[in-house]
Motif scaffolding. Sequence first.
Motif, mmCIF file in Angstrom:
data_model
loop_
_atom_site.group_PDB
_atom_site.id
_atom_site.type_symbol
_atom_site.label_atom_id
_atom_site.label_comp_id
_atom_site.label_asym_id
_atom_site.label_seq_id
_atom_site.Cartn_x
_atom_site.Cartn_y
_atom_site.Cartn_z
ATOM 1 N N ILE A 137 0.408 0.993 -14.206
ATOM 2 C CA ILE A 137 0.456 -0.242 -13.366
ATOM 3 C C ILE A 137 -0.139 -1.352 -13.943
ATOM 4 O O ILE A 137 -1.066 -1.406 -14.757
ATOM 5 C CB ILE A 137 0.369 0.107 -11.909
ATOM 6 C CG1 ILE A 137 -1.097 0.163 -11.811
ATOM 7 C CG2 ILE A 137 1.205 0.953 -11.400
ATOM 8 C CD1 ILE A 137 -1.642 0.441 -10.289
ATOM 9 N N SER A 138 0.489 -2.687 -13.663
ATOM 10 C CA SER A 138 -0.302 -3.927 -14.154
ATOM 11 C C SER A 138 -1.306 -4.236 -12.860
ATOM 12 O O SER A 138 -1.263 -3.917 -11.869
ATOM 13 C CB SER A 138 0.509 -4.865 -14.311
ATOM 14 O OG SER A 138 0.897 -5.456 -13.064
ATOM 15 N N ASP A 184 0.321 -5.254 -9.993
ATOM 16 C CA ASP A 184 0.796 -4.141 -9.275
ATOM 17 C C ASP A 184 -0.398 -3.650 -8.356
ATOM 18 O O ASP A 184 -0.096 -3.224 -6.956
ATOM 19 C CB ASP A 184 1.334 -2.962 -10.126
ATOM 20 C CG ASP A 184 2.579 -3.513 -10.853
ATOM 21 O OD1 ASP A 184 3.341 -4.330 -10.356
ATOM 22 O OD2 ASP A 184 2.633 -2.764 -11.826
ATOM 23 N N GLY A 185 -1.706 -3.862 -8.781
ATOM 24 C CA GLY A 185 -2.738 -3.381 -7.970
ATOM 25 C C GLY A 185 -3.419 -4.312 -7.208
ATOM 26 O O GLY A 185 -4.579 -4.083 -6.568
ATOM 27 N N ALA A 190 -3.212 6.864 -9.853
ATOM 28 C CA ALA A 190 -2.116 6.282 -9.126
ATOM 29 C C ALA A 190 -2.594 5.566 -8.116
ATOM 30 O O ALA A 190 -3.635 5.845 -7.415
ATOM 31 C CB ALA A 190 -1.079 7.240 -8.648
ATOM 32 N N GLU A 206 1.879 9.782 -2.240
ATOM 33 C CA GLU A 206 1.864 9.708 -3.692
ATOM 34 C C GLU A 206 0.744 10.229 -4.468
ATOM 35 O O GLU A 206 0.863 10.854 -5.675
ATOM 36 C CB GLU A 206 1.829 7.995 -4.394
ATOM 37 C CG GLU A 206 2.854 7.213 -3.955
ATOM 38 C CD GLU A 206 4.125 7.455 -4.905
ATOM 39 O OE1 GLU A 206 3.873 7.672 -6.155
ATOM 40 O OE2 GLU A 206 5.163 7.918 -4.514
ATOM 41 N N ASP A 240 -1.708 -11.388 -15.937
ATOM 42 C CA ASP A 240 -2.655 -10.131 -15.404
ATOM 43 C C ASP A 240 -4.119 -10.336 -15.694
ATOM 44 O O ASP A 240 -4.925 -9.667 -15.025
ATOM 45 C CB ASP A 240 -1.993 -8.931 -16.200
ATOM 46 C CG ASP A 240 -0.601 -8.427 -15.553
ATOM 47 O OD1 ASP A 240 -0.292 -9.003 -14.368
ATOM 48 O OD2 ASP A 240 0.139 -7.878 -16.108
ATOM 49 N N TYR A 260 -5.685 1.319 -14.273
ATOM 50 C CA TYR A 260 -4.541 0.850 -14.024
ATOM 51 C C TYR A 260 -3.508 1.101 -15.260
ATOM 52 O O TYR A 260 -2.293 1.452 -15.124
ATOM 53 C CB TYR A 260 -4.428 -0.771 -14.008
ATOM 54 C CG TYR A 260 -5.008 -1.220 -12.942
ATOM 55 C CD1 TYR A 260 -4.759 -0.543 -11.439
ATOM 56 C CD2 TYR A 260 -5.487 -2.491 -12.642
ATOM 57 C CE1 TYR A 260 -5.275 -1.127 -10.337
ATOM 58 C CE2 TYR A 260 -5.789 -2.963 -11.582
ATOM 59 C CZ TYR A 260 -5.624 -2.244 -10.278
ATOM 60 O OH TYR A 260 -6.252 -2.629 -9.079
#
Length: 99
Positions: A36-37, A40-41, A87, A94, A61, A31
């Motif tokens: 990303i946090s 986000d995942g 990613a 992506e 988080d 991450y």
Amino acid sequence: TLALLQERGADVTIIEYLKTPPTRRELKRLYDRAGISPRDGLRAKEPLATELGLNDPATTDEAILDAMIAHPILINRPLVETPNGSALCRPQEEVLKLL
């Protein structure tokens, strides 16, 4: 995503995260590398995420990461890592940025 990688001749190693979940340290590293946090995942639409209160904005988080390690089904995917970066490949295109 896998098809896109294979079409471009990428050497792919698939890790079945439900059978072989990442360690907390590894998931945090991925991450961080992806920028990303854990939030986000998170598979936020997974019923377990709601059941555990992970969609609450007050949930940290760190708590989300702990829940992902305890319940790998909460890890959103595909999470792809190449020498060019890492990613969460949603949408699947992506992944092209990593090649």
